[in-house]
Design an enzyme around this catalytic site. Structure first.
Site, PDB file in Angstrom:
ATOM      1  N   HIS A   1      -4.499  -9.467   2.953  1.00  0.00           N
ATOM      2  CA  HIS A   1      -5.949  -9.505   3.143  1.00  0.00           C
ATOM      3  C   HIS A   1      -6.317 -10.535   4.207  1.00  0.00           C
ATOM      4  CE1 HIS A   1      -6.747  -7.857  -1.193  1.00  0.00           C
ATOM      5  NE2 HIS A   1      -6.465  -6.904  -0.319  1.00  0.00           N
TER       6      HIS A   1
ATOM      7  N   LYS B   1      -2.255  -2.705   7.450  1.00  0.00           N
ATOM      8  CA  LYS B   1      -3.671  -2.521   7.751  1.00  0.00           C
ATOM      9  C   LYS B   1      -4.138  -3.616   8.701  1.00  0.00           C
ATOM     10  CE  LYS B   1      -8.035  -1.494   5.418  1.00  0.00           C
ATOM     11  NZ  LYS B   1      -8.701  -1.374   4.091  1.00  0.00           N
TER      12      LYS B   1
ATOM     13  N   ARG C   1      -0.949  -1.362  -6.890  1.00  0.00           N
ATOM     14  CA  ARG C   1      -1.212  -2.526  -6.029  1.00  0.00           C
ATOM     15  C   ARG C   1      -2.285  -3.415  -6.664  1.00  0.00           C
ATOM     16  NH1 ARG C   1      -1.520  -4.539  -0.596  1.00  0.00           N
ATOM     17  NH2 ARG C   1      -3.638  -5.008   0.095  1.00  0.00           N
TER      18      ARG C   1
ATOM     19  N   ARG D   1       0.850  -1.180   0.000  1.00  0.00           N
ATOM     20  CA  ARG D   1       0.000   0.000   0.000  1.00  0.00           C
ATOM     21  C   ARG D   1       0.895   1.243   0.000  1.00  0.00           C
ATOM     22  NH1 ARG D   1      -2.276  -3.662   3.684  1.00  0.00           N
ATOM     23  NH2 ARG D   1      -4.408  -4.339   3.144  1.00  0.00           N
TER      24      ARG D   1
ATOM     25  N   HIS E   1      -2.234   3.592  -5.696  1.00  0.00           N
ATOM     26  CA  HIS E   1      -2.910   2.368  -5.241  1.00  0.00           C
ATOM     27  C   HIS E   1      -3.287   1.476  -6.419  1.00  0.00           C
ATOM     28  CE1 HIS E   1      -4.582   0.178  -1.873  1.00  0.00           C
ATOM     29  NE2 HIS E   1      -5.708  -0.030  -2.554  1.00  0.00           N
TER      30      HIS E   1
ATOM     31  N   TYR F   1     -10.155  -9.398  -7.627  1.00  0.00           N
ATOM     32  CA  TYR F   1      -9.220  -9.260  -8.748  1.00  0.00           C
ATOM     33  C   TYR F   1      -9.415 -10.332  -9.812  1.00  0.00           C
ATOM     34  CZ  TYR F   1      -6.908  -6.057  -5.560  1.00  0.00           C
ATOM     35  OH  TYR F   1      -6.650  -5.022  -4.712  1.00  0.00           O
TER      36      TYR F   1
END
Length: 338
Positions: A311, A179, A288, A154, A285, A320
């Site tokens: 994630h 995150k 990414r 990120r 972003h 994706y």
């Protein structure tokens, strides 16, 4: 029209000789720092709490209830036309205020319906488009953009990268406190080993100058500064991508060299996208998103991509896979059969 001045805190009467209790927003800041929230979250929460108080005529939050909270959040959606994520951020700030600062038991606040975020597909560049953008980015910003695309980091993870977390021996980058306050490991592209080593050699010169001038201290997370008193001035803890000047830490008041401003990379990326004559709204972003999509196109396992991206849920990574179903889920149009 409601004044934009800082709302006064409503406190019980005290003796003139007694110290004044801290104002409400100062209490919010203190509690956020106690729980180790980032400076960005602190600023956002204080912003929304102040705005909530001003919206209701500077009344103290203790005097407000479910109706007032719902009215504020509804106004954000109807009149402010904010995104669902913005409305949820405002609600999170109010939840923190009541639960953590005012210590008020509000079961009605727990039952408030959060806005459902829209399910939009991410913007993804083709490999040719990524190449066109990267060819138009040079220097530090070019290196950072290549790291974003080559590692899946990120934006802020790249900006906050520390020297000690780049492992040239294993061709790995350790991403700390990502995150969800999670650490993870991603690859260091072989193509970036030499450019990154050259960059760190130049960065080392800046560090040694700061060390000589007594300004080499950097911010350390949590209580590491107390646990390791000398770590803040060690080479390993320095930011890989540092600011061009020193600045005052808004919390401690210490003069430090902070990491580079992420807005500088965003502007450089925008210029490169325009120069490449791309019509997609590509940002850092987007690199990414492109990293994840291109790995899946190359046949890599979705669980591996999930770990590289950090994630928690594979369903987040599955968005994706839309690129693997080209043209209406891969179905050939009957028009093309004629």
């Amino acid at each position: 029209m409601v004044s934009s001045a800082l709302p006064p805190d409503i406190t019980p009467s005290v003796s003139p000789d007694a110290p004044r209790p801290p104002k409400l927003l100062d209490q919010v800041r203190a509690r956020l720092r106690t729980k180790h929230y980032s400076i960005r979250t602190e600023n956002q929460y204080v912003f929304w709490i102040r705005r909530f108080i001003l919206f209701h005529g500077k009344r103290h939050p203790r005097e407000l209830g479910a109706r007032e909270v719902e009215a504020f959040l509804s106004d954000l959606a109807v009149n402010g036309r904010v995104a669902a994520s913005t409305q949820n951020q405002a609600l999170s700030a109010l939840l923190f205020l009541y639960r953590e600062v005012l210590e008020v038991d509000l079961p009605w606040l727990e039952n408030l319906t959060r806005a459902k975020p829209s399910q939009r597909l991410p913007v993804v560049l083709t490999p040719a488009e990524v190449r066109a953008v990267l060819e138009r980015m040079e220097g530090v910003y070019g290196l950072m953009a290549r790291l974003l695309y080559g590692t899946g980091m990120r934006l802020m993870e790249c900006v906050r990268l520390r020297v000690k977390d780049v492992d040239f021996g294993r061709n790995e980058i350790v991403i700390r406190d990502g995150k969800g306050a999670k650490d993870r490991v991603t690859m260091l592209p072989v193509a970036l080993v030499a450019p990154l080593q050259d960059h760190l050699a130049r960065r080392r010169v800046i560090y040694e100058d700061d060390l000589r001038d007594g300004k080499a201290e950097v911010w350390l997370p949590d209580a590491l500064a107390k646990k390791y008193p000398h770590a803040a001035t060690e080479w390993g803890w320095q930011y890989v991508f540092c600011s061009g000047s020193h600045s005052v830490d808004p919390r401690s008041g210490v003069v430090r060299r902070h990491h580079i401003d992420e807005k500088l990379l965003q502007r450089a990326m925008k210029k490169a996208v325009m120069a490449a004559r791309l019509h997609k709204p590509a940002t850092p972003h987007t690199l990414r998103h492109s990293f994840a999509t291109h790995l899946l196109e190359a046949g890599h396992d979705i669980r591996t991509v999930q770990e590289l991206l950090g994630h928690s849920d594979v369903r987040t990574t599955m968005i994706y896979t839309h690129v693997l179903n080209r043209g209406g889920r891969g179905v050939l149009s009957p028009l093309d059969r004629l």
